[in-house]
Design a protein around this motif. Structure first.
Motif, PDB file in Angstrom:
ATOM      1  N   VAL A  87       7.534  24.039  42.828  1.00  0.00           N
ATOM      2  CA  VAL A  87       6.151  24.497  43.872  1.00  0.00           C
ATOM      3  C   VAL A  87       6.419  23.107  44.796  1.00  0.00           C
ATOM      4  O   VAL A  87       6.329  23.810  45.452  1.00  0.00           O
ATOM      5  CB  VAL A  87       4.892  23.444  41.976  1.00  0.00           C
ATOM      6  N   VAL A  88       6.924  22.220  44.370  1.00  0.00           N
ATOM      7  CA  VAL A  88       7.491  21.355  45.384  1.00  0.00           C
ATOM      8  C   VAL A  88       8.180  21.897  46.376  1.00  0.00           C
ATOM      9  O   VAL A  88       8.260  22.355  48.652  1.00  0.00           O
ATOM     10  CB  VAL A  88       8.064  20.150  45.200  1.00  0.00           C
ATOM     11  N   PHE A  89       9.782  22.589  46.164  1.00  0.00           N
ATOM     12  CA  PHE A  89      10.511  23.234  47.206  1.00  0.00           C
ATOM     13  C   PHE A  89       9.674  24.691  47.372  1.00  0.00           C
ATOM     14  O   PHE A  89      10.170  24.687  48.839  1.00  0.00           O
ATOM     15  CB  PHE A  89      11.378  24.028  46.112  1.00  0.00           C
ATOM     16  N   LEU A  90       8.914  25.146  47.110  1.00  0.00           N
ATOM     17  CA  LEU A  90       8.295  26.328  47.222  1.00  0.00           C
ATOM     18  C   LEU A  90       7.113  26.257  48.213  1.00  0.00           C
ATOM     19  O   LEU A  90       7.555  26.307  49.893  1.00  0.00           O
ATOM     20  CB  LEU A  90       8.285  27.547  46.540  1.00  0.00           C
ATOM     21  N   SER A  91       6.934  25.342  48.250  1.00  0.00           N
ATOM     22  CA  SER A  91       5.485  24.711  49.521  1.00  0.00           C
ATOM     23  C   SER A  91       6.117  23.859  50.420  1.00  0.00           C
ATOM     24  O   SER A  91       5.753  23.876  51.831  1.00  0.00           O
ATOM     25  CB  SER A  91       4.546  23.116  48.715  1.00  0.00           C
ATOM     26  N   LEU A  92       7.235  22.801  50.558  1.00  0.00           N
ATOM     27  CA  LEU A  92       8.357  22.896  51.403  1.00  0.00           C
ATOM     28  C   LEU A  92       8.764  24.187  52.815  1.00  0.00           C
ATOM     29  O   LEU A  92       8.849  23.565  53.187  1.00  0.00           O
ATOM     30  CB  LEU A  92       8.941  21.661  51.271  1.00  0.00           C
ATOM     31  N   THR A  93       9.232  24.642  51.554  1.00  0.00           N
ATOM     32  CA  THR A  93      10.233  25.545  52.334  1.00  0.00           C
ATOM     33  C   THR A  93       8.702  26.470  52.536  1.00  0.00           C
ATOM     34  O   THR A  93       9.521  26.523  54.374  1.00  0.00           O
ATOM     35  CB  THR A  93      10.534  26.115  51.665  1.00  0.00           C
ATOM     36  N   ILE A  94       7.935  26.988  52.855  1.00  0.00           N
ATOM     37  CA  ILE A  94       6.861  27.616  53.528  1.00  0.00           C
ATOM     38  C   ILE A  94       6.518  26.668  54.621  1.00  0.00           C
ATOM     39  O   ILE A  94       5.913  27.815  55.737  1.00  0.00           O
ATOM     40  CB  ILE A  94       5.973  28.439  51.893  1.00  0.00           C
ATOM     41  N   ALA A  95       6.119  26.030  54.694  1.00  0.00           N
ATOM     42  CA  ALA A  95       5.537  25.223  55.039  1.00  0.00           C
ATOM     43  C   ALA A  95       6.136  25.026  56.537  1.00  0.00           C
ATOM     44  O   ALA A  95       5.544  24.972  57.129  1.00  0.00           O
ATOM     45  CB  ALA A  95       4.766  23.455  54.781  1.00  0.00           C
ATOM     46  N   LYS A 161       6.881  31.335  28.511  1.00  0.00           N
ATOM     47  CA  LYS A 161       6.490  30.580  29.642  1.00  0.00           C
ATOM     48  C   LYS A 161       6.569  30.772  30.782  1.00  0.00           C
ATOM     49  O   LYS A 161       6.216  29.964  31.816  1.00  0.00           O
ATOM     50  CB  LYS A 161       7.701  29.111  28.738  1.00  0.00           C
ATOM     51  N   ILE A 162       8.145  31.184  31.075  1.00  0.00           N
ATOM     52  CA  ILE A 162       7.827  31.944  32.036  1.00  0.00           C
ATOM     53  C   ILE A 162       6.841  32.270  32.630  1.00  0.00           C
ATOM     54  O   ILE A 162       6.781  32.093  33.931  1.00  0.00           O
ATOM     55  CB  ILE A 162       9.489  32.095  32.405  1.00  0.00           C
ATOM     56  N   SER A 163       6.413  33.780  32.349  1.00  0.00           N
ATOM     57  CA  SER A 163       5.199  34.781  32.811  1.00  0.00           C
ATOM     58  C   SER A 163       4.270  33.387  33.037  1.00  0.00           C
ATOM     59  O   SER A 163       3.366  33.017  34.445  1.00  0.00           O
ATOM     60  CB  SER A 163       4.617  34.943  31.875  1.00  0.00           C
ATOM     61  N   LEU A 164       3.661  32.668  32.299  1.00  0.00           N
ATOM     62  CA  LEU A 164       3.044  31.632  32.690  1.00  0.00           C
ATOM     63  C   LEU A 164       3.518  30.453  34.266  1.00  0.00           C
ATOM     64  O   LEU A 164       2.538  29.798  35.143  1.00  0.00           O
ATOM     65  CB  LEU A 164       2.263  30.119  31.532  1.00  0.00           C
ATOM     66  N   ILE A 165       4.467  29.994  33.820  1.00  0.00           N
ATOM     67  CA  ILE A 165       4.956  29.715  35.506  1.00  0.00           C
ATOM     68  C   ILE A 165       4.812  30.273  36.462  1.00  0.00           C
ATOM     69  O   ILE A 165       4.368  29.262  37.450  1.00  0.00           O
ATOM     70  CB  ILE A 165       6.283  28.535  34.610  1.00  0.00           C
ATOM     71  N   TRP A 170       2.732  30.203  41.406  1.00  0.00           N
ATOM     72  CA  TRP A 170       1.875  30.930  42.795  1.00  0.00           C
ATOM     73  C   TRP A 170       0.700  30.449  42.708  1.00  0.00           C
ATOM     74  O   TRP A 170       0.595  30.302  44.297  1.00  0.00           O
ATOM     75  CB  TRP A 170       1.635  32.561  42.593  1.00  0.00           C
ATOM     76  N   LYS A 171      -0.489  30.014  41.813  1.00  0.00           N
ATOM     77  CA  LYS A 171      -1.592  29.042  41.856  1.00  0.00           C
ATOM     78  C   LYS A 171      -1.470  28.110  43.013  1.00  0.00           C
ATOM     79  O   LYS A 171      -1.827  27.784  43.939  1.00  0.00           O
ATOM     80  CB  LYS A 171      -1.895  29.080  41.138  1.00  0.00           C
ATOM     81  N   ALA A 172       0.137  26.907  42.576  1.00  0.00           N
ATOM     82  CA  ALA A 172       0.001  26.014  43.241  1.00  0.00           C
ATOM     83  C   ALA A 172       0.400  25.890  44.663  1.00  0.00           C
ATOM     84  O   ALA A 172      -0.077  24.732  44.993  1.00  0.00           O
ATOM     85  CB  ALA A 172       0.402  25.371  42.344  1.00  0.00           C
ATOM     86  N   ILE A 173       1.304  26.687  45.155  1.00  0.00           N
ATOM     87  CA  ILE A 173       1.791  27.037  46.461  1.00  0.00           C
ATOM     88  C   ILE A 173       0.873  26.369  47.199  1.00  0.00           C
ATOM     89  O   ILE A 173       0.976  25.495  48.267  1.00  0.00           O
ATOM     90  CB  ILE A 173       2.588  27.830  46.967  1.00  0.00           C
ATOM     91  N   GLY A 174      -0.262  26.688  47.639  1.00  0.00           N
ATOM     92  CA  GLY A 174      -0.927  26.865  48.971  1.00  0.00           C
ATOM     93  C   GLY A 174      -1.135  25.260  49.156  1.00  0.00           C
ATOM     94  O   GLY A 174      -1.400  25.258  50.327  1.00  0.00           O
ATOM     95  N   LEU A 175      -1.541  24.314  47.804  1.00  0.00           N
ATOM     96  CA  LEU A 175      -2.763  23.033  48.567  1.00  0.00           C
ATOM     97  C   LEU A 175      -2.089  22.151  49.128  1.00  0.00           C
ATOM     98  O   LEU A 175      -1.790  21.464  50.017  1.00  0.00           O
ATOM     99  CB  LEU A 175      -3.452  22.887  47.398  1.00  0.00           C
TER     100      LEU A 175
END
Length: 296
Positions: A87-95, A161-165, A170-175
Motif C-alpha cells: 500500500v505504501v509503495f504503490l500509493s507513493l509511486t502513483i502519487a 489470502k493473496i486474493s484478499l490482499i 486496490w481499495k486502500a491506494i486512493g486515500l
C-alpha cells in the motif's frame, strides 16, 4: 497582568466536548472490555450478572492453546507484512507519477485511483467475489484468453489470502495517494530547480529531494495503514468467512466469531486485547524508527 479564572478555563471548555466523546465512546469501553476479558461472560451473563464468573488469565492462556487463534495471528501477520509495504509503495509511486503531470488527464487519474477508497466495502467485496469465481469469473476468463489456466482464488488456502490482499490494496491506494499528493505539492519548486541546475537526473531528484521531504507523510501513512491491516476484517468476513480451513481468518474476525456468533464475550475480549497490545507495540516501534531517522 494575571489572567482570570474564566480566561484560564476557556481553552479547556473548547476541548471538553472532544474529551467527553473520547471518554464515553473509547476509553470507558476499553476499560469495560478489559474487565470482561478476565471473566467468563456469555449470553447467560448478559441476562443475569450474578452468572458472570471471574476466570483470571484463563481466557488468555486458552487463546495461546487455541489452534484457530494461532492461525488467525499468523494470517494477520501475513496480511500486515505483505499488505502494508504494498500500500505504501504503490500509493507513493502513483502519487509521484500523477504529480509529474499537470494536464486534465492526470487530474482524471486522481479520481480513478481515489474512487475505490470511497466505494462501499460490502459492494466492492461482492463484486470481487464474482470476479474471483473459478468457473465464470472475469479474472479466470481473462487468464484463459492468454492461455493461462484459471485459479481457485478464494477456494484454495494457498491463494485465498493473496486474493484478499489484492482487493484490500486496490481499495486502500486512493486515500493514501491523496495524502502523498498533498505533501508533494508542499515541496518548494526551488529545490528541484537548484538540483536540475546542478545536473541531477529525475531519479536523483526523487531520491534525494522528494523522498526525504515526504518522511513524515510516509511515517503517517505507514502507521495508519499498519493499524488498518491489524484490524483486517471486512474482506475476509464478506468473501470467505475466514475459510477455507481458516486460511483467511484474521484476529479481528476471530474476535467477531467468538463474541457475536458464539456469544463467548470474555474469550473474545481477551483476543481483542492481544490485538490491541500488538497494535500499540507496532506503533511504538514505528515512532522509535521515525525518531531515529530524524536524529532525535
Amino acid at each position: 497582568m494575571q489572567r482570570t479564572l474564566k480566561q484560564r478555563l476557556t481553552p479547556y471548555g473548547f476541548v471538553l466536548p472532544a474529551i467527553l466523546l473520547l471518554l464515553i465512546f473509547s476509553l470507558i469501553p476499553i476499560v469495560i472490555a478489559l474487565v470482561i476479558s478476565f471473566t467468563g461472560l456469555d449470553i447467560t451473563g448478559l441476562g443475569d450478572w450474578s452468572q458472570i464468573k471471574f476466570v483470571g488469565f484463563n481466557n488468555f492462556t486458552q487463546l495461546f492453546k487455541d489452534p484457530v487463534f494461532i492461525q488467525s495471528v499468523l494470517n494477520t501477520v501475513y496480511y500486515v507484512v505483505i499488505g502494508v509495504p504494498l500500500v505504501v509503495f504503490l500509493s507513493l509511486t502513483i502519487a509521484i507519477l500523477i504529480n509529474f503531470g499537470q494536464n486534465k488527464f492526470f487530474s482524471f487519474l486522481r479520481l480513478v485511483f481515489y474512487t475505490p477508497s470511497i466505494t462501499n466495502t460490502v459492494a466492492v467485496a461482492v463484486v470481487w467475489t464474482y470476479m474471483y469465481n473459478p468457473n465464470m469469473g472475469l479474472i479466470n476468463s481473462m487468464l484463459s484468453k492468454i492461455g493461462i489456466s484459471g485459479l481457485q482464488w478464494l477456494n484454495d488456502p494457498s491463494t485465498a489470502k493473496i486474493s484478499l490482499i489484492i482487493l484490500a490494496v486496490w481499495k486502500a491506494i486512493g486515500l493514501n495517494m491523496l495524502i502523498f499528493l498533498a505533501a508533494l505539492q508542499g515541496i518548494p519548486p526551488s529545490l528541484y530547480e537548484a538540483a536540475e541546475l546542478d545536473g541531477a537526473s529525475w531519479w536523483q531528484r526523487t531520491m534525494h529531494i522528494t523522498i526525504p521531504s515526504l518522511s513524515f507523510s510516509i511515517f503517517f501513512v505507514t502507521v495508519t495503514t499498519l493499524i488498518g491491516w491489524f484490524q483486517f476484517f471486512d474482506e475476509p468476513f464478506i468473501m470467505t468467512k475466514g475459510g477455507p480451513l481458516n486460511s483467511t481468518n484474521s484476529v479481528a474476525l476471530f474476535v467477531y466469531q467468538n463474541g457475536f456468533q458464539n456469544s463467548n464475550f470474555g474469550y473474545a475480549a481477551a483476543g481483542s486485547f492481544i490485538m490491541f497490545a500488538a497494535i500499540i507495540v507496532a506503533t511504538l516501534i514505528q515512532f522509535k524508527i521515525q525518531r531515529r531517522q530524524q536524529g532525535k
